[in-house]
Design a protein around this motif. Structure first.
Motif, PDB file in Angstrom:
ATOM      1  N   PHE A  43     -52.350 -17.999  61.829  1.00 33.19           N
ATOM      2  CA  PHE A  43     -52.648 -17.160  62.989  1.00 33.19           C
ATOM      3  C   PHE A  43     -51.718 -17.471  64.155  1.00 33.19           C
ATOM      4  CE2 PHE A  43     -54.916 -16.595  67.027  1.00 33.19           C
ATOM      5  CZ  PHE A  43     -55.173 -15.236  66.977  1.00 33.19           C
ATOM      6  N   ALA A  44     -51.520 -18.760  64.445  1.00 29.99           N
ATOM      7  CA  ALA A  44     -50.693 -19.142  65.583  1.00 29.99           C
ATOM      8  C   ALA A  44     -49.233 -18.722  65.367  1.00 29.99           C
ATOM      9  CB  ALA A  44     -50.776 -20.649  65.807  1.00 29.99           C
ATOM     10  N   ALA A  45     -48.706 -18.972  64.169  1.00 30.17           N
ATOM     11  CA  ALA A  45     -47.309 -18.609  63.891  1.00 30.17           C
ATOM     12  C   ALA A  45     -47.127 -17.092  63.897  1.00 30.17           C
ATOM     13  CB  ALA A  45     -46.876 -19.194  62.553  1.00 30.17           C
ATOM     14  N   SER A  46     -48.078 -16.354  63.344  1.00 27.59           N
ATOM     15  CA  SER A  46     -47.974 -14.892  63.325  1.00 27.59           C
ATOM     16  C   SER A  46     -48.031 -14.319  64.737  1.00 27.59           C
ATOM     17  CB  SER A  46     -49.095 -14.294  62.472  1.00 27.59           C
ATOM     18  OG  SER A  46     -49.005 -14.735  61.134  1.00 27.59           O
ATOM     19  N   THR A  47     -48.950 -14.833  65.553  1.00 22.82           N
ATOM     20  CA  THR A  47     -49.074 -14.345  66.925  1.00 22.82           C
ATOM     21  C   THR A  47     -47.822 -14.646  67.735  1.00 22.82           C
ATOM     22  OG1 THR A  47     -51.476 -14.684  66.835  1.00 22.82           O
ATOM     23  CG2 THR A  47     -50.472 -14.456  69.006  1.00 22.82           C
ATOM     24  N   ALA A  48     -47.309 -15.875  67.612  1.00 21.29           N
ATOM     25  CA  ALA A  48     -46.100 -16.234  68.355  1.00 21.29           C
ATOM     26  C   ALA A  48     -44.902 -15.421  67.882  1.00 21.29           C
ATOM     27  CB  ALA A  48     -45.825 -17.732  68.193  1.00 21.29           C
ATOM     28  N   THR A  49     -44.793 -15.191  66.576  1.00 26.39           N
ATOM     29  CA  THR A  49     -43.683 -14.390  66.055  1.00 26.39           C
ATOM     30  C   THR A  49     -43.762 -12.958  66.564  1.00 26.39           C
ATOM     31  OG1 THR A  49     -43.582 -15.743  64.056  1.00 26.39           O
ATOM     32  CG2 THR A  49     -42.549 -13.577  63.956  1.00 26.39           C
ATOM     33  N   PHE A  50     -44.975 -12.400  66.619  1.00 22.82           N
ATOM     34  CA  PHE A  50     -45.142 -11.045  67.151  1.00 22.82           C
ATOM     35  C   PHE A  50     -44.705 -10.976  68.614  1.00 22.82           C
ATOM     36  CE2 PHE A  50     -47.737  -8.017  69.535  1.00 22.82           C
ATOM     37  CZ  PHE A  50     -47.416  -6.832  68.881  1.00 22.82           C
ATOM     38  N   CYS A  51     -45.094 -11.982  69.395  1.00 21.83           N
ATOM     39  CA  CYS A  51     -44.705 -11.996  70.805  1.00 21.83           C
ATOM     40  C   CYS A  51     -43.183 -12.086  70.961  1.00 21.83           C
ATOM     41  CB  CYS A  51     -45.382 -13.154  71.522  1.00 21.83           C
ATOM     42  SG  CYS A  51     -47.188 -13.010  71.623  1.00 21.83           S
ATOM     43  N   PHE A 139     -46.617 -25.666  64.821  1.00 18.94           N
ATOM     44  CA  PHE A 139     -48.057 -25.497  65.030  1.00 18.94           C
ATOM     45  C   PHE A 139     -48.867 -26.395  64.094  1.00 18.94           C
ATOM     46  CE2 PHE A 139     -46.908 -21.314  66.997  1.00 18.94           C
ATOM     47  CZ  PHE A 139     -47.440 -21.600  68.236  1.00 18.94           C
ATOM     48  N   ALA A 140     -48.349 -26.674  62.905  1.00 19.36           N
ATOM     49  CA  ALA A 140     -49.035 -27.622  62.023  1.00 19.36           C
ATOM     50  C   ALA A 140     -49.061 -29.006  62.660  1.00 19.36           C
ATOM     51  CB  ALA A 140     -48.344 -27.673  60.663  1.00 19.36           C
ATOM     52  N   TRP A 141     -47.926 -29.433  63.199  1.00 18.94           N
ATOM     53  CA  TRP A 141     -47.892 -30.732  63.873  1.00 18.94           C
ATOM     54  C   TRP A 141     -48.796 -30.733  65.099  1.00 18.94           C
ATOM     55  CZ3 TRP A 141     -46.328 -31.695  68.929  1.00 18.94           C
ATOM     56  CH2 TRP A 141     -46.313 -33.050  69.293  1.00 18.94           C
ATOM     57  N   LEU A 142     -48.758 -29.674  65.889  1.00 16.22           N
ATOM     58  CA  LEU A 142     -49.561 -29.615  67.107  1.00 16.22           C
ATOM     59  C   LEU A 142     -51.048 -29.705  66.792  1.00 16.22           C
ATOM     60  CD1 LEU A 142     -49.338 -29.146  70.219  1.00 16.22           C
ATOM     61  CD2 LEU A 142     -49.725 -26.717  69.738  1.00 16.22           C
ATOM     62  N   TYR A 143     -51.479 -28.977  65.774  1.00 12.79           N
ATOM     63  CA  TYR A 143     -52.899 -29.001  65.408  1.00 12.79           C
ATOM     64  C   TYR A 143     -53.313 -30.373  64.876  1.00 12.79           C
ATOM     65  CZ  TYR A 143     -57.145 -28.188  62.730  1.00 12.79           C
ATOM     66  OH  TYR A 143     -58.411 -28.291  62.213  1.00 12.79           O
ATOM     67  N   LEU A 144     -52.523 -30.931  63.962  1.00 12.16           N
ATOM     68  CA  LEU A 144     -52.878 -32.225  63.375  1.00 12.16           C
ATOM     69  C   LEU A 144     -52.752 -33.359  64.388  1.00 12.16           C
ATOM     70  CD1 LEU A 144     -51.106 -31.862  59.910  1.00 12.16           C
ATOM     71  CD2 LEU A 144     -53.545 -31.600  60.411  1.00 12.16           C
ATOM     72  N   ARG A 145     -51.850 -33.220  65.322  1.00 10.93           N
ATOM     73  CA  ARG A 145     -51.616 -34.277  66.302  1.00 10.93           C
ATOM     74  C   ARG A 145     -52.716 -34.333  67.364  1.00 10.93           C
ATOM     75  NH1 ARG A 145     -49.115 -39.142  67.015  1.00 10.93           N
ATOM     76  NH2 ARG A 145     -48.255 -39.396  69.100  1.00 10.93           N
ATOM     77  N   PHE A 146     -53.212 -33.175  67.805  1.00  9.40           N
ATOM     78  CA  PHE A 146     -54.106 -33.161  68.957  1.00  9.40           C
ATOM     79  C   PHE A 146     -55.471 -32.519  68.719  1.00  9.40           C
ATOM     80  CE2 PHE A 146     -49.814 -33.220  70.838  1.00  9.40           C
ATOM     81  CZ  PHE A 146     -49.915 -34.381  71.585  1.00  9.40           C
ATOM     82  N   PHE A 147     -55.648 -31.711  67.696  1.00  3.62           N
ATOM     83  CA  PHE A 147     -56.869 -30.920  67.590  1.00  3.62           C
ATOM     84  C   PHE A 147     -57.661 -31.130  66.303  1.00  3.62           C
ATOM     85  CE2 PHE A 147     -53.869 -28.515  70.256  1.00  3.62           C
ATOM     86  CZ  PHE A 147     -54.591 -28.475  71.434  1.00  3.62           C
ATOM     87  N   GLN A 148     -57.102 -31.778  65.304  1.00  4.53           N
ATOM     88  CA  GLN A 148     -57.855 -32.012  64.076  1.00  4.53           C
ATOM     89  C   GLN A 148     -58.935 -33.058  64.325  1.00  4.53           C
ATOM     90  OE1 GLN A 148     -55.955 -34.197  60.908  1.00  4.53           O
ATOM     91  NE2 GLN A 148     -56.860 -32.883  59.344  1.00  4.53           N
ATOM     92  N   HIS A 149     -60.159 -32.738  63.919  1.00  3.18           N
ATOM     93  CA  HIS A 149     -61.259 -33.676  64.136  1.00  3.18           C
ATOM     94  C   HIS A 149     -61.238 -34.765  63.080  1.00  3.18           C
ATOM     95  CE1 HIS A 149     -65.789 -34.660  64.125  1.00  3.18           C
ATOM     96  NE2 HIS A 149     -65.227 -35.273  65.138  1.00  3.18           N
TER      97      HIS A 149
END
Length: 265
Positions: A43-51, A139-149
């Protein structure tokens, strides 16, 4: 235009790689967290690519707006790169031997894949693949680095030293990248609470460690992954044990083995 890649040998190879990586990641993350990673990155990569595509469309000359509007973008490269980032997090010190002599650590998988893919994309002039490749990795790094529980430690993300953003680049570039990451971490409030693993995760104004440097979490993550794999293997052995014992008993009595779910008339 965002499209699904047509079935080609390249796509088939990527699907096989996806299935192989899933067998490594899913036992450690669990099905829910594994699916969440895929959905978040996609979702994040698709949204950013669209923008990005929309900005390019607005800035393009009038005679090129049509080509920009109907330009195709495909993103399987980004998903595969995202899973390699997950492998880097799970077992960074694991080594594989390529071509019989080249040793490569799992920590370097994403960087090598992104670099090799960039060279191939440049040679083939397939620039439409770059956006998903880079954004999927980031975005994979960002999610795993800061948001993965992390349920075992009650913290969000992975603050370990070997999962910093600079770990994706050569060691010579680590200093400037860490400095820039520190500034951006303060700007966007991306940091890890130094006491998060000792209490439940709650909003707090306490100061934390920017981009993390806790090596204990890295060891705990690797131990958790190894424990999960051992539990899976142990469960498989337990499940197979009745079948083996039934076959041995049937062989000893001279009766044909018909399986645990059948009857002898």
């Amino acid at each position: 235009m965002l499209t699904v890649p047509t079935p080609t040998p390249e796509v088939l190879v990527m699907i096989m790689a996806l299935l192989l990586l899933a067998r490594i990641i899913e036992p450690v993350y669990g099905s829910t967290e594994f699916l969440k990673l895929i959905l978040v990155v996609d979702f994040a990569a698709s949204t950013a690519t669209f923008c990005i595509a929309y900005i390019i469309f607005l800035s393009a000359p009038d005679d090129r707006k049509g080509r920009t509007l109907y330009k195709e973008f495909s993103g399987f490269h980004g998903l595969l790169s995202a899973l390699l980032v997950a492998v880097k997090q799970i077992m960074p010190d694991h080594e594989v031997i390529l071509a019989g002599f080249l040793r490569l650590k799992a920590a370097h998988f994403p960087s090598v894949y992104v670099l090799a893919s960039t060279v191939v994309i440049a040679a083939l002039q397939s620039w439409h693949c770059l956006a998903f490749l880079y954004l999927g990795t980031y975005f994979a790094w960002l999610y795993l680095r800061f948001f993965q529980h992390q349920p075992e430690t009650s913290i969000m993300g992975d603050p370990s030293e070997d999962f910093k953003f600079s770990s994706f680049f050569p060691a010579a570039a680590a200093g400037p990248i860490d400095a820039a990451a520190g500034v951006l971490g303060k700007m966007f409030r991306l940091r890890h609470d130094a006491h998060a693993e000792a209490k439940p995760l709650l909003p707090t104004a306490a100061t934390g460690t920017l981009l993390g440097s806790n090596a204990v979490d890295a060891n705990r993550r690797r131990e958790r992954g190894a424990k999960a794999l051992e539990e899976r293997l142990e469960m498989k052995k337990i499940a197979d044990a009745p079948v083996v014992e039934s076959a041995a008993a049937a062989a000893a009595s001279g009766l044909p083995h018909t399986g645990s779910g059948s009857r002898l008339a």
